[in-house]
Structure formats: C-alpha cells, structure tokens
Scaffold this active site. Structure first.
Site, PDB file in Angstrom:
ATOM      1  N   ASP A  84      -2.334  -1.328  -7.008  1.00 46.41           N
ATOM      2  CA  ASP A  84      -3.416  -0.339  -7.342  1.00 46.41           C
ATOM      3  C   ASP A  84      -4.794  -0.546  -6.666  1.00 46.41           C
ATOM      4  O   ASP A  84      -5.337   0.252  -6.009  1.00 46.41           O
ATOM      5  CB  ASP A  84      -3.756  -0.152  -8.705  1.00 46.41           C
ATOM      6  N   THR A  85      -5.182  -1.811  -6.672  1.00 44.79           N
ATOM      7  CA  THR A  85      -6.374  -2.129  -6.052  1.00 44.79           C
ATOM      8  C   THR A  85      -6.385  -1.910  -4.476  1.00 44.79           C
ATOM      9  O   THR A  85      -7.448  -1.495  -4.045  1.00 44.79           O
ATOM     10  CB  THR A  85      -7.117  -3.583  -6.446  1.00 44.79           C
TER      11      THR A  85
END
Length: 193
Positions: free
Chosen positions: A149-150
């Site tokens: 996600d990051t």
C-alpha cells in the site's frame, strides 16, 4: 490514502471523502488513542474531511461538485465502480477537462486480473517481495506493515505530480488518468532481484 497523505504533508489542500456511517474504517484500526486510531492520525493529518454516501445520488452529486473545482481525484475502488456511479474519468472530464484522476487498485484498471481482489499482502507475494524476505529454509515472511500500500501510494503521488507538471508547466491544460496497481509498485521496487 497514503498518496493523499504525502500530498497533504507537502501543502496540497486535500479533501477526504468518507462514508457517513462511521467514516473511514482506518479511524478505528490498530492502536487507539482517545477513541481514534493512531494510524488515522498519520493518514488523516492535514486533510479536510467530508462525508458523502456514494451509493446515493446526492452523495455522487457532492463528489461531482468537488471534482469540478479540484485538480486531482484519487480513488481506490475496484475497477469499474466509479463508472457505475457516473464518476469515471470520462464523466468527470466532462465537468473538468483538466482534472487528473489517480486510480489505485490491486491489479490495475485493465488486464486479466483487474477484477480480482487486490491487497498489499497479495501484491507483495505476486510482486516477489515476500520471496526475498525472510530465510531460505522457511516460508516467506511478512514485513509486518503494508509495504504494498505504501509503495503504491508513493508511486501514485509521483504519477500525480508528473501529470500536474504536464498540465500546468507544459501548459497543455490536459488532465490525465494515473493507473497504479499495487503489484506494479512492488515489481518496480524489486529492481534486479
């Protein structure tokens, strides 16, 4: 959410649209402080929040009004959902031709896997990150944070900035669609592994 957070940290005016029933679920995930998730304090910092029920015409109308006066829309629904709501890139381009729409999903907007669920953990496995994490004689290890996600958020923010440069600095006035797949960010990170 992380792409919007990065932009907000660097001064962008970010308006976060949340569902009216309880707001963003991240508000209650993981470690809590005074009834709010510490993770939310990080992801929500410097964002202005509004609620809109996108399943209702009034909620979609609010999003159209916001998009008409915005530079960028970031969304992370499954591919096709925004089009079903009349909020897809072509719909929003009709009311704001210079709008940049960043779309984050597990597998991208098109392709054979586009309709499959996509999560950071799956992207990390598919992209090879889990293969090189841990020890050779044991199963792959999780880094204990959502790297997929990051990393996708960082790539999305960079894609948005490139699209803003194209529109504003190159003076094309044209909006674009930034299509970021979680697994593509992992592939990019893997370099020559």
């Amino acid at each position: 959410p992380f792409a919007g957070s990065l932009l907000a940290w660097f001064g962008a005016d970010v308006i976060k649209v949340e569902p009216p029933e309880g707001g963003d679920p991240v508000r209650t995930w993981r470690q809590m402080h005074h009834g709010t998730s510490l993770w939310w304090y990080i992801l929500g910092r410097n964002k202005r929040c509004v609620t809109a029920n996108l399943r209702a015409p009034e909620g979609r109308d609010l999003v159209r009004k916001l998009a008409a006066q915005s530079d960028v829309v970031i969304e992370n629904f499954r591919p096709g959902r925004m089009e079903e709501w009349g909020l897809g890139p072509e719909d929003l381009k009709a009311i704001n031709p210079g709008l940049i729409m960043a779309r984050v999903s597990g597998w991208g907007q098109t392709g054979p896997n586009s309709q499959k669920p996509g999560y950071a953990s799956v992207a990390e496995g598919f992209g090879g990150l889990r293969y090189v994490t841990g020890f050779p004689d044991r199963p792959p290890a999780r880094a204990n944070l959502s790297l997929g996600d990051t990393i996708a958020g960082i790539h999305t923010a960079m894609g948005i900035l490139a699209a803003v440069y194209h529109r504003d600095v190159k003076k094309t006035g044209a909006g674009q669609v930034v299509d970021m797949a979680l697994f593509e960010g992992i592939f990019n990170l893997m370099e020559s592994s």
